[in-house]
Every structure is written in structure tokens, then in C-alpha cells.
Design a protein around this motif. Structure first.
Motif, PDB file in Angstrom:
ATOM      1  N   TYR A  77       0.956  -1.218  -0.491  1.00  0.00           N
ATOM      2  CA  TYR A  77      -0.295  -0.484   0.263  1.00  0.00           C
ATOM      3  C   TYR A  77       0.978   1.347  -0.146  1.00  0.00           C
ATOM      4  O   TYR A  77       0.419   2.679  -0.985  1.00  0.00           O
ATOM      5  CB  TYR A  77      -0.817   0.225   1.121  1.00  0.00           C
ATOM      6  N   LYS A  78       1.740   1.090   0.579  1.00  0.00           N
ATOM      7  CA  LYS A  78       2.647   2.818   1.028  1.00  0.00           C
ATOM      8  C   LYS A  78       3.542   3.124  -0.559  1.00  0.00           C
ATOM      9  O   LYS A  78       3.262   3.577  -1.329  1.00  0.00           O
ATOM     10  CB  LYS A  78       4.146   2.035   1.595  1.00  0.00           C
ATOM     11  N   ALA A  79       4.211   1.382  -1.612  1.00  0.00           N
ATOM     12  CA  ALA A  79       4.705   1.804  -2.700  1.00  0.00           C
ATOM     13  C   ALA A  79       3.167   2.627  -3.645  1.00  0.00           C
ATOM     14  O   ALA A  79       3.865   3.356  -4.208  1.00  0.00           O
ATOM     15  CB  ALA A  79       5.277   0.144  -3.050  1.00  0.00           C
ATOM     16  N   LEU A  80       1.936   1.539  -3.515  1.00  0.00           N
ATOM     17  CA  LEU A  80       0.919   1.858  -4.685  1.00  0.00           C
ATOM     18  C   LEU A  80       1.040   3.501  -4.446  1.00  0.00           C
ATOM     19  O   LEU A  80       0.442   4.164  -4.778  1.00  0.00           O
ATOM     20  CB  LEU A  80       0.035   1.577  -4.300  1.00  0.00           C
ATOM     21  N   ALA A  81       1.216   4.202  -3.052  1.00  0.00           N
ATOM     22  CA  ALA A  81       0.104   5.085  -2.718  1.00  0.00           C
ATOM     23  C   ALA A  81       1.313   6.140  -3.258  1.00  0.00           C
ATOM     24  O   ALA A  81       0.991   7.512  -4.083  1.00  0.00           O
ATOM     25  CB  ALA A  81       0.479   5.499  -1.008  1.00  0.00           C
ATOM     26  N   ILE A  82       2.900   5.813  -3.040  1.00  0.00           N
ATOM     27  CA  ILE A  82       3.912   6.855  -3.827  1.00  0.00           C
ATOM     28  C   ILE A  82       3.882   6.893  -5.140  1.00  0.00           C
ATOM     29  O   ILE A  82       3.794   7.679  -5.719  1.00  0.00           O
ATOM     30  CB  ILE A  82       5.513   6.138  -3.274  1.00  0.00           C
ATOM     31  N   MET A  83       2.809   5.851  -5.780  1.00  0.00           N
ATOM     32  CA  MET A  83       3.493   5.337  -7.143  1.00  0.00           C
ATOM     33  C   MET A  83       2.517   6.384  -8.037  1.00  0.00           C
ATOM     34  O   MET A  83       2.328   6.590  -8.891  1.00  0.00           O
ATOM     35  CB  MET A  83       3.393   3.770  -7.652  1.00  0.00           C
TER      36      MET A  83
ATOM     37  N   LYS B 291      -2.292   4.270   4.663  1.00  0.00           N
ATOM     38  CA  LYS B 291      -3.107   3.573   5.783  1.00  0.00           C
ATOM     39  C   LYS B 291      -4.788   4.264   5.107  1.00  0.00           C
ATOM     40  O   LYS B 291      -5.578   3.303   5.566  1.00  0.00           O
ATOM     41  CB  LYS B 291      -3.011   4.164   6.795  1.00  0.00           C
ATOM     42  N   VAL B 292      -4.779   5.511   4.533  1.00  0.00           N
ATOM     43  CA  VAL B 292      -6.257   5.797   4.026  1.00  0.00           C
ATOM     44  C   VAL B 292      -6.922   4.801   2.658  1.00  0.00           C
ATOM     45  O   VAL B 292      -7.172   3.999   3.388  1.00  0.00           O
ATOM     46  CB  VAL B 292      -6.142   7.082   3.625  1.00  0.00           C
ATOM     47  N   PHE B 293      -5.736   4.308   2.240  1.00  0.00           N
ATOM     48  CA  PHE B 293      -5.815   3.856   0.634  1.00  0.00           C
ATOM     49  C   PHE B 293      -5.804   2.318   1.486  1.00  0.00           C
ATOM     50  O   PHE B 293      -7.838   1.579   0.693  1.00  0.00           O
ATOM     51  CB  PHE B 293      -4.573   3.569   0.421  1.00  0.00           C
ATOM     52  N   ARG B 294      -5.885   1.534   2.646  1.00  0.00           N
ATOM     53  CA  ARG B 294      -5.826   0.429   3.321  1.00  0.00           C
ATOM     54  C   ARG B 294      -7.247   0.435   4.055  1.00  0.00           C
ATOM     55  O   ARG B 294      -7.445  -0.329   3.949  1.00  0.00           O
ATOM     56  CB  ARG B 294      -4.560  -0.100   3.629  1.00  0.00           C
TER      57      ARG B 294
ATOM     58  N   GLU C 231      -6.245  -4.065  -5.420  1.00  0.00           N
ATOM     59  CA  GLU C 231      -6.331  -6.071  -4.343  1.00  0.00           C
ATOM     60  C   GLU C 231      -5.001  -6.142  -4.271  1.00  0.00           C
ATOM     61  O   GLU C 231      -4.439  -5.870  -5.095  1.00  0.00           O
ATOM     62  CB  GLU C 231      -6.791  -6.100  -5.910  1.00  0.00           C
ATOM     63  N   VAL C 232      -5.060  -6.696  -3.367  1.00  0.00           N
ATOM     64  CA  VAL C 232      -3.516  -7.119  -3.067  1.00  0.00           C
ATOM     65  C   VAL C 232      -2.910  -8.463  -2.661  1.00  0.00           C
ATOM     66  O   VAL C 232      -3.748  -9.255  -3.650  1.00  0.00           O
ATOM     67  CB  VAL C 232      -3.174  -6.786  -0.741  1.00  0.00           C
ATOM     68  N   PRO C 233      -1.875  -8.636  -3.966  1.00  0.00           N
ATOM     69  CA  PRO C 233      -1.807  -9.449  -4.544  1.00  0.00           C
ATOM     70  C   PRO C 233      -0.978 -11.039  -3.627  1.00  0.00           C
ATOM     71  O   PRO C 233      -0.604 -10.519  -2.486  1.00  0.00           O
ATOM     72  CB  PRO C 233      -0.931 -10.029  -5.638  1.00  0.00           C
TER      73      PRO C 233
END
Length: 154
Positions: free
Chosen positions: A41-47, A57-60, A122-124
Motif C-alpha cells: 500500500y505504501k508503494a502504491l500510494a507513492i506511485m 493507511k487511508v487507501f488500506r 487488490e493485494v496480490p
């Protein structure tokens, strides 16, 4: 006039991905499901360009708390308390998410989450490969800003 810096997101089949010989691959081995999901989630938010504190944390939270009809019932105040950050930070994240069409507000504390956002969240299982493509484009705004400098005097 502001330039839209929201990244374009496409879901491409693997056969359209760049070959490994032309891609720099960064690998992380992460012990445990909880740590894996946190890093994902941290990597996704940054990208996605969300540099605000607690964006991951909000995304999750949104992904994990979706009810029927793709709705999440939560206030920015509750999230700010839970993530120990200011309500302003959370409001900024929600504002960006509305602009990116990831969420829409239905009523106070009731948010509709887009199918596109849910697909991204969707977390793989055990392994994630995310391809990031960077492309420099001309700064269109600077062309107009400097137009007077390039106009010949009459």
C-alpha cells in the motif's frame, strides 16, 4: 491554469510489458503478510503521487472497509484520530481521491469507492509486480508562459 499531474493508469496484459532486459527491477523480500500488505500500500500510494502522511493507511482502510454498494462509512476525523495525524492531512487525501475519481461523497461520512480504485487495491497473494513507466513530456504551460519572449517586435 494548473497542469494535471495525475498518473494515467492502465491494466495491460503481460505480453505488452517491457522485457526484463530493458527494465530495472527492484526486489523486496518482506517477511509476513501484514508487513507485505503495508509495504504494498505504501508503494502504491507513492506511485500514484500521494505523498501526504498516512495516504497508504487511508487507501488500506477504504479497501478493507467496503460494504455493499462499494461504500465506506467513515469520517476524516475518525481517520485522523486512528492514524494519529491531522484532519487536514486526511481531508487533503480525500480531496485528491475525489479529483482522481477514486471516491465520491454521498453524504457526511459516506463515501462511494470506484471500481477502478478497488481494482488497484487488490493485494496480490505473496508476490506483487508493479511496472512503472516514466515518460517526459513537453511542459505545455511553459510554452505559453514564454510566448512573449519569442514574439517578434512589430
Amino acid at each position: 491554469m494548473t497542469k494535471n499531474t495525475t498518473p494515467k493508469i492502465e491494466f495491460s496484459p503481460k505480453n505488452k510489458a517491457l522485457s526484463n532486459s530493458r527494465v530495472t527491477v527492484l526486489k523486496h523480500q518482506i517477511a509476513g503478510k501484514e508487513a507485505f500488505e503495508k509495504r504494498y500500500y505504501k508503494a502504491l500510494a507513492i506511485m500514484l503521487g500521494y505523498s501526504e502522511k498516512a495516504a497508504d493507511k487511508v487507501f488500506r482502510y477504504l479497501a478493507d472497509n467496503v460494504t455493499d454498494g462499494d461504500r465506506v462509512i467513515v469520517t476524516t476525523k475518525k481517520l485522523s484520530e486512528e492514524f494519529e495525524t491531522s484532519q487536514t492531512w486526511i481531508a487533503n487525501i480525500f480531496s485528491r481521491m475525489k479529483q482522481d475519481k477514486f471516491i465520491s461523497k454521498e453524504a457526511n461520512g459516506i463515501w462511494k469507492v470506484s471500481k477502478h480504485f478497488l481494482k488497484l487495491m487488490e493485494v496480490p497473494y505473496k508476490k506483487a509486480e508493479i511496472v512503472v513507466s516514466f515518460e517526459e513530456i513537453p511542459d505545455q504551460l511553459s510554452i505559453f508562459d514564454n510566448a512573449e519572449e519569442h514574439t517578434p517586435n512589430s
